[in-house]
Scaffold this motif. Structure first.
Motif, mmCIF file in Angstrom:
data_model
loop_
_atom_site.group_PDB
_atom_site.id
_atom_site.type_symbol
_atom_site.label_atom_id
_atom_site.label_comp_id
_atom_site.label_asym_id
_atom_site.label_seq_id
_atom_site.Cartn_x
_atom_site.Cartn_y
_atom_site.Cartn_z
ATOM 1 N N THR A 1 0.813 -1.129 -0.102
ATOM 2 C CA THR A 1 0.070 0.147 -0.230
ATOM 3 C C THR A 1 0.869 1.079 0.142
ATOM 4 O O THR A 1 0.518 2.277 -0.766
ATOM 5 N N THR A 2 2.026 1.438 0.837
ATOM 6 C CA THR A 2 2.817 2.269 0.762
ATOM 7 C C THR A 2 3.632 2.678 -0.471
ATOM 8 O O THR A 2 3.683 3.670 -1.069
ATOM 9 N N LYS B 1 2.480 1.784 -3.656
ATOM 10 C CA LYS B 1 1.418 2.244 -4.362
ATOM 11 C C LYS B 1 1.064 3.679 -4.135
ATOM 12 O O LYS B 1 1.072 4.588 -5.294
ATOM 13 N N LYS B 2 0.844 4.017 -2.862
ATOM 14 C CA LYS B 2 0.841 5.537 -2.489
ATOM 15 C C LYS B 2 1.911 6.358 -2.958
ATOM 16 O O LYS B 2 1.811 7.541 -3.417
ATOM 17 N N TYR B 3 3.101 6.003 -2.648
ATOM 18 C CA TYR B 3 4.363 6.525 -3.080
ATOM 19 C C TYR B 3 4.324 6.739 -4.676
ATOM 20 O O TYR B 3 4.354 8.159 -5.033
ATOM 21 N N THR C 1 1.849 6.380 -6.907
ATOM 22 C CA THR C 1 0.645 7.383 -7.647
ATOM 23 C C THR C 1 -0.279 8.169 -6.733
ATOM 24 O O THR C 1 -1.009 8.837 -7.419
ATOM 25 N N GLY C 2 0.017 8.245 -5.491
ATOM 26 C CA GLY C 2 -0.615 8.968 -4.817
ATOM 27 C C GLY C 2 -2.120 8.260 -4.128
ATOM 28 O O GLY C 2 -2.728 8.757 -3.483
ATOM 29 N N ASP C 3 -2.151 6.846 -4.552
ATOM 30 C CA ASP C 3 -3.136 6.249 -4.036
ATOM 31 C C ASP C 3 -2.756 5.022 -3.691
ATOM 32 O O ASP C 3 -2.194 4.033 -4.425
ATOM 33 N N GLY C 4 -3.002 4.458 -2.381
ATOM 34 C CA GLY C 4 -2.487 3.293 -1.817
ATOM 35 C C GLY C 4 -3.503 2.057 -2.522
ATOM 36 O O GLY C 4 -2.985 1.005 -2.159
ATOM 37 N N ARG C 5 -4.258 2.104 -3.254
ATOM 38 C CA ARG C 5 -5.008 1.202 -4.008
ATOM 39 C C ARG C 5 -5.069 0.990 -5.293
ATOM 40 O O ARG C 5 -5.667 0.467 -5.911
ATOM 41 N N GLN D 1 3.285 13.021 -2.470
ATOM 42 C CA GLN D 1 3.276 11.644 -1.824
ATOM 43 C C GLN D 1 4.581 11.250 -1.632
ATOM 44 O O GLN D 1 4.736 10.338 -0.954
ATOM 45 N N PRO E 1 6.843 9.142 2.881
ATOM 46 C CA PRO E 1 6.349 7.775 2.661
ATOM 47 C C PRO E 1 6.392 7.051 4.123
ATOM 48 O O PRO E 1 7.152 7.478 4.933
#
Length: 185
Positions: A114-115, A117-119, A121-125, A172, A176
């Motif tokens: 999740t981290t 993905k968030k890093y 794209t800005g979205d953890g999903r 983002q 992180p």
């Protein structure tokens, strides 16, 4: 040359990203991206599965340069997915690689999916395609061939930014959620 390695561990397609220190690499700093692995058989014996884990361990370690300063690895999920046997084999590979690095005093930092993905794209999903596109945008000179390499590149970039090699470029990137405990810059 000093390097940071991002590692998305897998038996069939482990993604490995190698980033050189900007002070010692050419401009533009183009990451080296590699995917290693082979398909297995559902009917493989315990000996065959164990050998496959050892073979993949060797492929991963041989893909890393001797100048590794830091390895950022995608953390294993806390619960086993529906294919528990494959998850156990992935765990065996994961710990074999991290033990090898730890015995050589190469710092290894885990980053959850999740981290990562968030890093990226800005979205953890975010889905795999979104991570691939985000890494292609962030590293336009890199040849990102698949989602394994994209994940590895995101991990290596997190490590490089932590070491101060690159400035954060997107919101983002500034904080992180990574546990850097015990890791010196």
């Amino acid at each position: 040359m000093t390097t940071v390695v991002g590692l998305d561990p897998s038996l069939t397609a482990a993604g490995i990203a190698i980033l050189g220190s900007p002070g010692t690499t050419d401009t533009p700093n183009v990451p080296k991206l590699v995917t290693v692995g082979v398909s297995g058989s559902e009917s493989a014996t315990l000996a065959e599965r164990s050998t496959r884990i050892g073979d993949q361990f060797e492929r991963i370690i041989r893909s890393m340069p001797s100048s590794v300063r830091l390895v950022v690895i995608e953390q294993l999920p806390f619960t086993a997915p529906k294919f528990a046997a494959k998850y156990q084999e992935r765990c065996a590979l994961y710990y074999r690689v991290t033990e090898f690095l730890a015995r050589r005093k190469i710092p290894v930092v885990e980053v959850g999916a999740t981290t990562l993905k968030k890093y990226a794209t800005g979205d953890g999903r975010a889905d795999k395609r979104e991570v691939v596109n985000a890494m292609r945008d962030l590293w336009p000179h890199a040849k990102v061939r698949n989602d394994n390499e994209a994940d590895a590149l995101a991990l290596a970039t997190i490590g490089a930014m932590h070491l101060g090699w690159h400035e954060p470029e997107l919101m983002q990137h500034f904080s992180p959620n990574v546990n850097w405990t015990g890791l010196n810059r």
